[in-house]
Design a protein around this motif. Structure first.
Motif, PDB file in Angstrom:
ATOM      1  N   VAL A  33     -28.575 -24.430  60.277  1.00 42.10           N
ATOM      2  CA  VAL A  33     -28.366 -25.748  60.858  1.00 42.10           C
ATOM      3  C   VAL A  33     -27.031 -25.736  61.587  1.00 42.10           C
ATOM      4  O   VAL A  33     -26.001 -25.394  61.003  1.00 42.10           O
ATOM      5  N   ILE A  34     -27.058 -26.111  62.854  1.00 37.03           N
ATOM      6  CA  ILE A  34     -25.850 -26.215  63.649  1.00 37.03           C
ATOM      7  C   ILE A  34     -25.432 -27.678  63.642  1.00 37.03           C
ATOM      8  O   ILE A  34     -26.190 -28.548  64.061  1.00 37.03           O
ATOM      9  N   ILE A  53     -25.285 -23.565  56.998  1.00 38.42           N
ATOM     10  CA  ILE A  53     -24.731 -24.541  57.942  1.00 38.42           C
ATOM     11  C   ILE A  53     -23.602 -23.878  58.723  1.00 38.42           C
ATOM     12  O   ILE A  53     -22.716 -23.253  58.138  1.00 38.42           O
ATOM     13  N   VAL A  54     -23.652 -24.034  60.047  1.00 35.13           N
ATOM     14  CA  VAL A  54     -22.613 -23.521  60.931  1.00 35.13           C
ATOM     15  C   VAL A  54     -22.147 -24.691  61.783  1.00 35.13           C
ATOM     16  O   VAL A  54     -22.965 -25.353  62.437  1.00 35.13           O
ATOM     17  N   GLY A  66     -24.507 -25.295  71.136  1.00 35.50           N
ATOM     18  CA  GLY A  66     -25.215 -25.167  69.864  1.00 35.50           C
ATOM     19  C   GLY A  66     -26.249 -24.058  69.890  1.00 35.50           C
ATOM     20  O   GLY A  66     -26.425 -23.330  68.907  1.00 35.50           O
ATOM     21  N   ILE A  67     -26.913 -23.909  71.017  1.00 34.80           N
ATOM     22  CA  ILE A  67     -27.898 -22.831  71.164  1.00 34.80           C
ATOM     23  C   ILE A  67     -27.203 -21.477  71.083  1.00 34.80           C
ATOM     24  O   ILE A  67     -27.642 -20.582  70.353  1.00 34.80           O
ATOM     25  N   THR A  72     -25.991 -16.475  67.890  1.00 31.12           N
ATOM     26  CA  THR A  72     -25.020 -15.528  67.339  1.00 31.12           C
ATOM     27  C   THR A  72     -24.944 -15.601  65.823  1.00 31.12           C
ATOM     28  O   THR A  72     -24.533 -14.632  65.183  1.00 31.12           O
ATOM     29  N   ALA A  73     -25.349 -16.715  65.228  1.00 30.38           N
ATOM     30  CA  ALA A  73     -25.274 -16.879  63.774  1.00 30.38           C
ATOM     31  C   ALA A  73     -26.479 -16.307  63.034  1.00 30.38           C
ATOM     32  O   ALA A  73     -26.435 -16.167  61.813  1.00 30.38           O
ATOM     33  N   LEU A  74     -27.533 -15.966  63.744  1.00 28.65           N
ATOM     34  CA  LEU A  74     -28.759 -15.506  63.097  1.00 28.65           C
ATOM     35  C   LEU A  74     -28.585 -14.198  62.338  1.00 28.65           C
ATOM     36  O   LEU A  74     -27.784 -13.344  62.721  1.00 28.65           O
TER      37      LEU A  74
END
Length: 189
Positions: A33-34, A53-54, A66-67, A72-74
């Motif tokens: 979740v961004i 959560i990021v 956010g995209i 990058t957070a995946l």
């Protein structure tokens, strides 16, 4: 709306909780979740769900930030990303799984739900094909430009009705969404 719409009640939980819980119930490797403007409150609303959560410190620059952060957070094992919107609580686990199944079966690089030729969200992007383009997005248009420029790459999942596309941008839409939620999802919760 004048307040964080993702924190408005939908059933007995905040809208963001309903959307995130749906994602957590789908056949996904992970749920990220961004958060943006109301990041701390959103994080509190999601406590206990199996997700990460990021916080997006650049949320005010638009959807693209956010995209980019999500991509990058995946988890490094992720082969695709499925973007859900916090204000579409009628998206259900079955639809998310249908999008994932279409991706796996068809080898599609873009998978989009539609109803009577109207495209909607959530949208799945194959990361092998679209990672670079997603990371280059700017502004507040999200990834619409990628879809518009590449219609030949889209595989569709047809829907039986348009309700799932409903989102909440005004108090009137929120009132309508609450009624639809109660009729379509509330009784099954």
């Amino acid at each position: 709306m004048g307040k964080p719409k993702q924190l408005l009640p939908m059933g007995d939980k905040p809208m963001i909780w309903q959307v995130a819980a749906t994602a957590c119930g789908a056949d996904l490797l992970e749920v990220v979740v961004i958060t943006g403007a109301a990041g701390e409150a959103v994080g509190q609303a999601l406590a206990g769900l199996p997700l990460r959560i990021v916080h997006n410190d650049n949320w005010q620059t638009g959807q693209a930030s956010g995209i980019r952060l999500a991509v990058t957070a995946l988890d490094a094992r992720a082969k695709a990303v499925l973007f859900l919107l916090a204000d579409q609580p009628l998206v259900d686990v079955a639809l998310l799984n249908r999008l994932v199944q279409k991706y796996r079966r068809a080898g599609a690089s873009l998978v989009v739900p539609r109803w009577q030729n109207q495209r909607g969200n959530p949208v799945l992007f194959d990361l092998t094909r679209w990672r670079s383009e997603l990371l280059q997005l700017t502004g507040d248009q999200g990834a619409r430009g990628i879809l518009a420029a590449n219609p030949q790459c889209i595989e569709f999942v047809d829907l039986p009705s348009p309700e799932v596309f409903g989102d909440v941008d005004t108090p009137e839409e929120y009132c309508q969404m609450q009624k639809l939620w109660q009729r379509l999802r509330g009784n099954s919760q």
